[in-house]
Design an enzyme around this catalytic site. Structure first.
Site, PDB file in Angstrom:
ATOM      1  N   LYS A 115       0.853  -1.186   0.000  1.00  0.00           N
ATOM      2  CA  LYS A 115       0.000   0.000   0.000  1.00  0.00           C
ATOM      3  C   LYS A 115       0.889   1.236   0.000  1.00  0.00           C
ATOM      4  CE  LYS A 115      -4.364   1.622   1.637  1.00  0.00           C
ATOM      5  NZ  LYS A 115      -4.963   1.831   2.947  1.00  0.00           N
ATOM      6  N   GLU A 214     -13.007  -0.271   1.338  1.00  0.00           N
ATOM      7  CA  GLU A 214     -11.759   0.157   1.967  1.00  0.00           C
ATOM      8  C   GLU A 214     -11.992   1.251   3.013  1.00  0.00           C
ATOM      9  OE1 GLU A 214      -8.928   1.497  -0.879  1.00  0.00           O
ATOM     10  OE2 GLU A 214      -9.278  -0.138  -2.271  1.00  0.00           O
TER      11      GLU A 214
END
Length: 258
Positions: A115, A214
């Protein structure tokens, strides 16, 4: 500039610096570069469906939890049924490091999502060299053509792509090669969370694409609401990381949602 623009400007400088220190040829000499990647597409269909995140801090919350190593946490995530783990590699804003992936790669058998804010092809070779299996592309940071080019490069490197969107305007970033689409419940420009907005956006996506909810999932009720709305995966980090024992918190959570 808003916080996202500030992050991207710094990321450009960091990538330029990284390129000057290590070539792509050197990245290809990594111990992990030739390994076969795990598929997030496959693991989301088993286990909990949760991509559990290791994150020390964030621009909006400051320090969340900086008392554990990545291995201490993600090994617990895997033990309690995570479909994958997400590991932040941005140092300045999120307190992450490349070592957070490297030190766990040989110890878990589920996908690792790198990420970060991917803005340059160099970062994809970097991700492969670290042992990541999946990369995040954030639509608001990229043009549709960049998303397509980066997706093709990722696939050449045996990496899957999670494309993150937040607005209806960003639907044009989706192409047929994308592996998964993530809908960020949190607006990256002002950090406000809106689950209803995400559900409305999901309903505009192709029916055959895997979707990931998310951020901003703070309870079993949030999780079950999004699951009942048809989301396939759930990227969660802060809810676990803010606990004094994130791994056990994740275990408790998975027991409650089963």
């Amino acid at each position: 500039m808003n916080i996202l623009e500030t992050i991207i400007e710094r990321k450009k400088q960091e990538v330029a610096n990284a390129k000057s220190q290590k070539s792509i040829a050197e990245l290809k000499n990594s111990q992990f570069y030739g390994r076969k990647s795990y598929s997030l597409n496959e693991t989301l269909k088993t286990k909990s469906g949760i991509i559990a995140e290791f994150k020390r801090k964030s621009p909006s919350k400051g320090i969340i939890n900086d008392t554990f190593t990545s291995l201490e946490i993600v090994s617990q995530y895997e033990k309690y049924g995570a479909s994958a783990v997400s590991i932040l590699t941005d140092s300045h804003f999120f307190g992450g490091s490349f070592n957070d992936i490297v030190e766990v790669r040989n110890h878990i058998q589920i996908p690792i999502l790198r990420k970060d804010f991917m803005i340059d092809e160099y970062q994809f070779y970097e991700a492969k060299s670290l042992g990541a299996d999946v990369v995040l592309l954030i639509a608001v940071c990229l043009s549709p053509s960049q998303v397509l080019e980066f997706t093709e490069l990722a696939h050449q490197l045996d990496l899957e792509v999670l494309l993150e969107i937040h607005t209806e305007e960003e639907l044009i970033h989706i192409n047929k090669n994308i592996d998964l689409v993530g809908i960020n419940n949190r607006n990256l420009k002002d950090f406000k969370v809106d689950l209803e907005h995400s559900v409305a956006l999901k309903n505009q996506l192709p029916k055959d694409i895997l979707t990931v909810a998310e951020s901003g999932i703070y309870s079993e009720e949030d999780f079950l609401y999004l699951k009942n709305k048809g989301f396939d995966g759930f990227l969660m980090g802060e809810y676990f990381m803010k606990d004094q024992n994130p791994g056990e918190k994740f275990g408790d959570f998975t027991n409650k949602i089963q």
